[in-house]
Design a protein around this motif. Structure first.
Motif, PDB file in Angstrom:
ATOM      1  N   PHE A  22       3.512   6.269  -5.308  1.00 26.58           N
ATOM      2  CA  PHE A  22       3.310   6.463  -6.744  1.00 26.58           C
ATOM      3  C   PHE A  22       2.589   7.787  -6.992  1.00 26.58           C
ATOM      4  O   PHE A  22       2.992   8.582  -7.849  1.00 26.58           O
ATOM      5  CB  PHE A  22       2.505   5.303  -7.337  1.00 26.58           C
ATOM      6  N   PHE A  23       1.534   8.035  -6.233  1.00 32.06           N
ATOM      7  CA  PHE A  23       0.764   9.268  -6.430  1.00 32.06           C
ATOM      8  C   PHE A  23       1.479  10.476  -5.841  1.00 32.06           C
ATOM      9  O   PHE A  23       1.503  11.548  -6.459  1.00 32.06           O
ATOM     10  CB  PHE A  23      -0.632   9.103  -5.830  1.00 32.06           C
ATOM     11  N   LEU A  24       2.055  10.339  -4.654  1.00 33.99           N
ATOM     12  CA  LEU A  24       2.768  11.462  -4.037  1.00 33.99           C
ATOM     13  C   LEU A  24       3.890  11.968  -4.934  1.00 33.99           C
ATOM     14  O   LEU A  24       4.081  13.180  -5.093  1.00 33.99           O
ATOM     15  CB  LEU A  24       3.361  11.052  -2.688  1.00 33.99           C
ATOM     16  N   ASN A  25       4.651  11.051  -5.516  1.00 31.79           N
ATOM     17  CA  ASN A  25       5.802  11.435  -6.334  1.00 31.79           C
ATOM     18  C   ASN A  25       5.397  12.086  -7.652  1.00 31.79           C
ATOM     19  O   ASN A  25       6.230  12.703  -8.320  1.00 31.79           O
ATOM     20  CB  ASN A  25       6.690  10.222  -6.600  1.00 31.79           C
ATOM     21  N   ARG A  26       4.139  11.961  -8.017  1.00 32.95           N
ATOM     22  CA  ARG A  26       3.623  12.638  -9.211  1.00 32.95           C
ATOM     23  C   ARG A  26       2.915  13.947  -8.848  1.00 32.95           C
ATOM     24  O   ARG A  26       2.352  14.611  -9.717  1.00 32.95           O
ATOM     25  CB  ARG A  26       2.644  11.713  -9.946  1.00 32.95           C
ATOM     26  N   GLY A  27       2.933  14.285  -7.561  1.00 28.33           N
ATOM     27  CA  GLY A  27       2.257  15.497  -7.113  1.00 28.33           C
ATOM     28  C   GLY A  27       0.752  15.396  -7.184  1.00 28.33           C
ATOM     29  O   GLY A  27       0.052  16.402  -7.312  1.00 28.33           O
ATOM     30  N   ILE A  34       0.832  -1.206   0.000  1.00 25.83           N
ATOM     31  CA  ILE A  34       0.000   0.000   0.000  1.00 25.83           C
ATOM     32  C   ILE A  34       0.866   1.255   0.000  1.00 25.83           C
ATOM     33  O   ILE A  34       0.554   2.241  -0.683  1.00 25.83           O
ATOM     34  CB  ILE A  34      -0.966  -0.012   1.199  1.00 25.83           C
ATOM     35  N   SER A  35       1.959   1.245   0.757  1.00 25.73           N
ATOM     36  CA  SER A  35       2.834   2.416   0.772  1.00 25.73           C
ATOM     37  C   SER A  35       3.447   2.666  -0.600  1.00 25.73           C
ATOM     38  O   SER A  35       3.696   3.817  -0.980  1.00 25.73           O
ATOM     39  CB  SER A  35       3.933   2.273   1.828  1.00 25.73           C
ATOM     40  N   GLU A  36       3.682   1.608  -1.367  1.00 27.04           N
ATOM     41  CA  GLU A  36       4.197   1.794  -2.729  1.00 27.04           C
ATOM     42  C   GLU A  36       3.175   2.508  -3.600  1.00 27.04           C
ATOM     43  O   GLU A  36       3.525   3.376  -4.414  1.00 27.04           O
ATOM     44  CB  GLU A  36       4.555   0.432  -3.335  1.00 27.04           C
ATOM     45  N   VAL A  37       1.904   2.173  -3.441  1.00 26.25           N
ATOM     46  CA  VAL A  37       0.842   2.851  -4.191  1.00 26.25           C
ATOM     47  C   VAL A  37       0.737   4.307  -3.747  1.00 26.25           C
ATOM     48  O   VAL A  37       0.598   5.218  -4.573  1.00 26.25           O
ATOM     49  CB  VAL A  37      -0.505   2.122  -3.997  1.00 26.25           C
ATOM     50  N   VAL A  38       0.819   4.557  -2.448  1.00 29.35           N
ATOM     51  CA  VAL A  38       0.786   5.931  -1.929  1.00 29.35           C
ATOM     52  C   VAL A  38       1.898   6.766  -2.551  1.00 29.35           C
ATOM     53  O   VAL A  38       1.677   7.885  -3.027  1.00 29.35           O
ATOM     54  CB  VAL A  38       0.910   5.932  -0.387  1.00 29.35           C
TER      55      VAL A  38
END
Length: 387
Positions: free
Chosen positions: A295-300, A289-293
């Motif tokens: 993914f979105f955070l790093n794309r802003g 789940i943290s990997e999915v989180v």
């Protein structure tokens, strides 16, 4: 050793206000990432002379700066924020003034958000950076990741003891910086709360149960948990409901944004006993789940993640909301298993536009009848294809 950060690939696509705030815990590489872009000059406010100058005469201080710059640990000089507000407003009134391109970084989100909200409301955009994702690490080694996580310092120097490194992080950043900034008086109860949360990753977070165990009010415990989320240490995963009000009041789950921190707080120092413990499955779920989180955070981009649970206690681990009201439903297993008929029935009852059903696992496997297997190391690539 430098790890290429996904965040830097998307900075050029992020439309932002004149002041950009990069949030995140200590030691995740916020300032280093911005400096790596090569077009910013860094002002370090942990330098006493620099900080004193900025505090005593903030207008003169900024008049001596040219071009784009980074204000590192800006909350150490709170007097600069009203001056930043004045300069933003000045450029808005006078188009002949140079365009401002300023990044503010800070590890103590309690102080940072207070300073920005008081002086720079409507003038600053927020972005988040956390520890390294599996995609950024490239070489995925699960035992190593459980103990070291994505902390750049631990990933670049394998001689460092993860136990000592994370103990220091807990004692300085969490137990001192955050506690002091928030004015927490019940320090021992706060520490116990932190440990109890680590033992309940990816489980229903019953605040009343924690409050009873630590000797604090329920509302106090809830405020402490929100404080940890505000500082980028944990993420709330709500229960999905088509009714927004119900979604907000239903019992949430929480993950640690870096699994190694949860592992350390639980007291594990070796992978082998952890692997055979009752905690292993939930910590494995935390990793995915943290990997999915990230993914979105790093794309802003904001992340919209949920768990799903019926009144009959049938559930599945993750529902990922994508643009255009599309969804991915996922189960997370250390040993891949297909979706059950009960889970499929629950998913159908939601009447959502589900474009894929995943079983996320650290090991490869044949795809199943009702779903397909996505390895941990491929989560980012699979989401990138869709988003």
């Amino acid at each position: 050793m430098w790890f290429n950060r996904d965040f830097s690939n998307y900075i050029g696509q992020m439309h932002a206000l004149p002041i950009k705030v990069l949030k995140g815990p200590r030691q995740v590489g916020k300032t280093s990432l911005l400096e790596k872009l090569g077009r910013y000059k860094t002002i370090y406010f942990d330098d006493l002379a620099t900080r004193r100058f900025a505090q005593e005469n903030p207008r003169l201080f900024f008049e001596q700066l040219n071009g784009a710059y980074i204000l590192d640990e800006a909350t150490l000089a709170p007097e600069i924020f009203p001056e930043l507000k004045r300069r933003v407003d000045e450029t808005r009134r006078d188009s002949s003034k140079p365009h401002l391109d300023i990044w503010i970084t800070g590890s103590n989100q309690t102080l940072l958000q207070k300073a920005v909200s008081e002086s720079l409301a409507g003038r600053a955009s927020y972005f988040d950076l956390n520890t390294l994702s599996l995609h950024e690490l490239q070489n995925f080694d699960l035992p190593n990741f459980f103990l070291r996580g994505g902390w750049p310092g631990l990933c670049t120097d394998l001689k460092l003891s993860p136990v000592r490194y994370l103990n220091d992080l807990i004692s300085t950043f969490i137990e001192k910086d955050i506690v002091a900034a928030a004015g927490i008086e019940k320090k021992e109860a706060f520490g116990k709360t932190l440990n109890l949360i680590s033992g309940r990753v990816c489980e229903l977070m019953i605040f009343s149960d924690i409050a009873k165990n630590v000797g604090a009010e329920v509302q106090t415990v809830q405020s402490w948990v929100e404080l940890l989320a505000q500082n980028g240490l944990i993420t709330r995963i709500p229960c999905f409901s088509s009714n927004l009000n119900q979604r907000l009041i239903k019992t949430p789950k929480y993950i640690f944004n870096d699994v190694a921190l949860a592992v350390r707080l639980q007291g594990w120092s070796q992978y082998e006993p952890l692997m055979t413990s009752p905690s292993f499955g939930k910590l494995m779920e935390n990793v995915a789940i943290s990997e999915v989180v990230k993914f979105f955070l790093n794309r802003g981009e904001p992340h919209k993640l949920y768990y799903v649970r019926s009144k009959e206690k049938v559930e599945f681990d993750l529902l990922i909301e994508l643009p255009n009201q599309k969804f991915i439903a996922a189960e997370i297993k250390s040993t891949p298993k297909d979706w059950t008929p009960e889970q499929l029935k629950l998913l159908d009852s939601l009447k959502l536009k589900v474009i894929d059903k995943w079983v996320i696992s650290p090991t490869p496997s044949l795809n199943f009848k009702n779903s397909r297997v996505v390895e941990f190391k491929n989560i980012w690539d699979e989401l990138e294809k869709i988003c």
